[in-house]
Motif scaffolding. Structure first.
Motif, PDB file in Angstrom:
ATOM      1  N   LEU A  65       0.834  -1.197   0.000  1.00 20.40           N
ATOM      2  CA  LEU A  65       0.000   0.000   0.000  1.00 20.40           C
ATOM      3  C   LEU A  65       0.875   1.255   0.000  1.00 20.40           C
ATOM      4  O   LEU A  65       0.662   2.174  -0.798  1.00 20.40           O
ATOM      5  N   VAL A  66       1.869   1.300   0.874  1.00 16.91           N
ATOM      6  CA  VAL A  66       2.755   2.465   0.940  1.00 16.91           C
ATOM      7  C   VAL A  66       3.483   2.644  -0.387  1.00 16.91           C
ATOM      8  O   VAL A  66       3.590   3.761  -0.904  1.00 16.91           O
ATOM      9  N   SER A  67       3.957   1.567  -0.960  1.00 20.35           N
ATOM     10  CA  SER A  67       4.637   1.637  -2.258  1.00 20.35           C
ATOM     11  C   SER A  67       3.709   2.202  -3.327  1.00 20.35           C
ATOM     12  O   SER A  67       4.103   3.078  -4.114  1.00 20.35           O
ATOM     13  N   ASP A  68       2.467   1.727  -3.365  1.00 21.15           N
ATOM     14  CA  ASP A  68       1.490   2.232  -4.340  1.00 21.15           C
ATOM     15  C   ASP A  68       1.244   3.723  -4.141  1.00 21.15           C
ATOM     16  O   ASP A  68       1.198   4.496  -5.107  1.00 21.15           O
ATOM     17  N   ILE A  69       1.077   4.134  -2.884  1.00 22.69           N
ATOM     18  CA  ILE A  69       0.822   5.550  -2.577  1.00 22.69           C
ATOM     19  C   ILE A  69       2.016   6.401  -3.000  1.00 22.69           C
ATOM     20  O   ILE A  69       1.863   7.425  -3.682  1.00 22.69           O
ATOM     21  N   LYS A  70       3.207   5.992  -2.590  1.00 25.20           N
ATOM     22  CA  LYS A  70       4.401   6.783  -2.890  1.00 25.20           C
ATOM     23  C   LYS A  70       4.653   6.872  -4.398  1.00 25.20           C
ATOM     24  O   LYS A  70       4.940   7.953  -4.920  1.00 25.20           O
ATOM     25  N   THR A  71       4.560   5.754  -5.087  1.00 18.73           N
ATOM     26  CA  THR A  71       4.842   5.738  -6.529  1.00 18.73           C
ATOM     27  C   THR A  71       3.864   6.624  -7.291  1.00 18.73           C
ATOM     28  O   THR A  71       4.264   7.503  -8.054  1.00 18.73           O
ATOM     29  N   ALA A  72       2.571   6.396  -7.084  1.00 14.28           N
ATOM     30  CA  ALA A  72       1.562   7.147  -7.831  1.00 14.28           C
ATOM     31  C   ALA A  72       1.540   8.623  -7.444  1.00 14.28           C
ATOM     32  O   ALA A  72       1.448   9.501  -8.314  1.00 14.28           O
TER      33      ALA A  72
END
Length: 156
Positions: free
Chosen positions: A73-80
Motif C-alpha cells: 500500500l505504501v509503495s502504491d501511494i508513494k509511486t503514484a
C-alpha cells in the motif's frame, strides 16, 4: 474472502526525500484527494479515515484491507503520488518520497483521537518538530530503531 473478518487501523507516516518542505499548504488538498483515490480504489478497498499533508511529511490513517500488505500500500501511494506531484505546475523540483515509512496500529476505541491528532497537525507542529514527533512515535510504540536509519532530518 468469505468468512474473513478484520478490524485493522494503521497510521502511516512518511516524508519527501531529504525531508524538504516541498508540499505547499495551498495545494495539500489536491494531494489529499489524489492519495484518497489511491487508498480507496476498487482494487485496494481500504478505508481512508484521515489524511494531513504537512510541507515536510504526511500522516495517513486507514482502515486496512488485509488483502494488501502495508508495504505494498505504501509503495502504491508513494509511486503514484510522486508522479502526480511531479506533474503539478506548482512543483518546481524533482519530487520523490524518502525511503521508508512508519506504520502504527490502533484499536477501534482510538480512532477519534488519532483522527483528531492528524487533523491538528498544524497546531501540533507549532510546538514540536517532525523529528521530535516521529521519534516520540517510535518510543511510544516501543520500536527499537537505529538513528542512522531514520529519515534524513535536517535542522531548519
Amino acid at each position: 474472502m468469505a468468512n474473513t473478518f478484520t478490524q485493522l487501523y494503521i497510521q502511516l507516516v512518511f516524508s519527501p526525500k531529504g525531508r524538504e518542505k516541498l508540499i505547499p499548504k495551498l495545494y495539500k488538498e489536491d494531494v489529499h484527494k489524489y492519495i484518497t483515490s489511491i487508498v480507496q480504489d476498487e482494487n485496494r478497498k481500504h478505508k481512508l479515515l484521515a489524511i494531513n499533508c504537512m510541507p515536510d511529511h504526511i500522516h495517513i490513517f486507514v482502515g486496512l484491507n488485509p488483502a494488501q500488505s502495508i508495504s505494498n500500500l505504501v509503495s502504491d501511494i508513494k509511486t503514484a503520488s510522486s508522479k502526480f506531484i511531479k506533474k503539478q505546475p506548482w512543483m518546481h523540483f524533482n519530487f520523490e518520497w524518502q525511503k521508508g515509512y512508519g506504520a502504527f496500529s490502533y484499536s477501534k476505541s482510538q480512532i477519534s483521537s488519532v483522527v483528531k491528532y492528524i487533523m491538528d497537525q498544524e497546531e501540533h507542529h507549532k510546538q514540536k518538530t517532525f523529528k521530535e514527533e516521529y521519534v516520540e512515535f517510535l518510543r511510544k510504540f516501543e520500536i527499537v530503531y537505529d538513528e542512522k536509519y531514520l529519515f534524513e532530518f535536517y535542522e531548519t
